[in-house]
Design a protein around this motif. Sequence first.
Motif, short mmCIF file in Angstrom:
data_model
loop_
_atom_site.label_atom_id
_atom_site.label_comp_id
_atom_site.label_asym_id
_atom_site.label_seq_id
_atom_site.Cartn_x
_atom_site.Cartn_y
_atom_site.Cartn_z
N ILE A 20 0.84 -1.20 0.00
CA ILE A 20 0.00 0.00 0.00
C ILE A 20 0.87 1.25 0.00
N GLN A 21 1.96 1.22 0.76
CA GLN A 21 2.90 2.35 0.75
C GLN A 21 3.47 2.56 -0.64
N ARG A 22 3.85 1.48 -1.31
CA ARG A 22 4.42 1.56 -2.66
C ARG A 22 3.38 2.10 -3.64
N LEU A 23 2.14 1.63 -3.51
CA LEU A 23 1.06 2.11 -4.38
C LEU A 23 0.83 3.60 -4.19
N PHE A 57 -7.32 -2.52 -1.09
CA PHE A 57 -7.03 -1.13 -0.70
C PHE A 57 -7.41 -0.87 0.76
N SER A 58 -8.29 -1.69 1.30
CA SER A 58 -8.90 -1.41 2.61
C SER A 58 -8.05 -1.92 3.77
N PRO A 260 -0.80 -9.80 -3.92
CA PRO A 260 -0.56 -9.83 -5.38
C PRO A 260 -1.45 -8.85 -6.14
N ILE A 261 -2.66 -8.62 -5.65
CA ILE A 261 -3.56 -7.66 -6.31
C ILE A 261 -3.00 -6.25 -6.17
N LEU A 262 -2.48 -5.91 -5.00
CA LEU A 262 -1.89 -4.59 -4.78
C LEU A 262 -0.66 -4.37 -5.68
N THR A 263 0.16 -5.41 -5.80
CA THR A 263 1.33 -5.30 -6.68
C THR A 263 0.89 -5.02 -8.12
N PHE A 264 -0.13 -5.71 -8.55
CA PHE A 264 -0.68 -5.52 -9.90
C PHE A 264 -1.25 -4.12 -10.07
N VAL A 268 -0.85 -0.89 -12.68
CA VAL A 268 -1.99 -0.26 -13.38
C VAL A 268 -1.99 1.25 -13.16
N CYS A 269 -1.65 1.68 -11.96
CA CYS A 269 -1.70 3.10 -11.61
C CYS A 269 -0.42 3.87 -11.93
#
Length: 326
Positions: A20-23, A57-58, A260-264, A268-269
């Motif tokens: 989350i920090q990386r995102l 995200f939550s 894995p979803i956050l990494t993906f 995307v972002c």
Amino acid sequence: MSFDTLTDDIDYQSLKFEEIQRLEERLNEYKVPKNVAIIGPPRVGKSSLMNSIIASFSSKCWRERTREGFVDQPGEQVTHHLIKITKNEYLGSERQKSYPYPTLIDMDGFDDESSDEVKEQLRYVLFGVVPNEENIKDTIRVHTSEGVRGLREICEQEQEHQRMDCLIFVASSVDLLPCNLMEAIKQITLEEERDVPVFGVLTKKDKCNPDETDSKKKEFCSKLGISETRSLLCTNYCGDYDNYKGQSRVNRLYPELDVPILTFMTQVCDPWIKVIRDKALPVRSKSKFSAKTDSVSTGSRWKVVGCGLIIMGVVIFTMYKYVKIR
């Protein structure tokens, strides 16, 4: 069914915090949220993926933001409604809302076709001319019957009119790939005026034979025309995983699915991955529906010209008769 790759030896909660920090570092590089369309055939887990993305995200719990489990009967005509969910709707933290988390766009499944009609529906979605909670085909009918002017009126009335910044195509890792629909996606996003970035997700990883995952992912990426760095093979929040955990996903999170979803989604972002030729117009003269509209508009113009000539002829004849009598 296998969840062997998920182990209790890994601190997934800490990994999720790091992801989350990386995102958010990535999100901090721009101000306006990306509009991300989630598209695919029926029964592949599009809505489950969308709910899983929001759960990743939550920091609180999984919630059903979009309807899951809708099954289309084979052969039935599928309706395509757009549902837009903004960060203010799905984020609970005011701190997170300060970041431009993406606007997620969900819709019912497309048939596995590469027809002109399917391509036109995809084109209207990607150009953002379909109002929220509206039927894509209704918007196309307005264009067909009322032309570009009628279409522009819809766009002006729709305050949330936004073009898609990227597309996530979803397919099942245990079913035959929807090659016709994937070809339509490739043509609309890569070969036309507006080049839209495409990402791919294969769902139902838990049901896929582990010996076939690499070959399945390579085939998927090849058919979609993307690199493997833009793809994800994942397990969504679902009933099968609830059974594996021996508990319900309601009111809880599975960080091992989130990571894995956050990494993906960080990929995307990425602000460097963006639309090329973003100023292109949504209406193309070569499309089936545009051709109909153009022919209707051309016919109407000739009718106006014809009526004008007739009126002019009547006026000239009347003036001639009047002069002759005088």
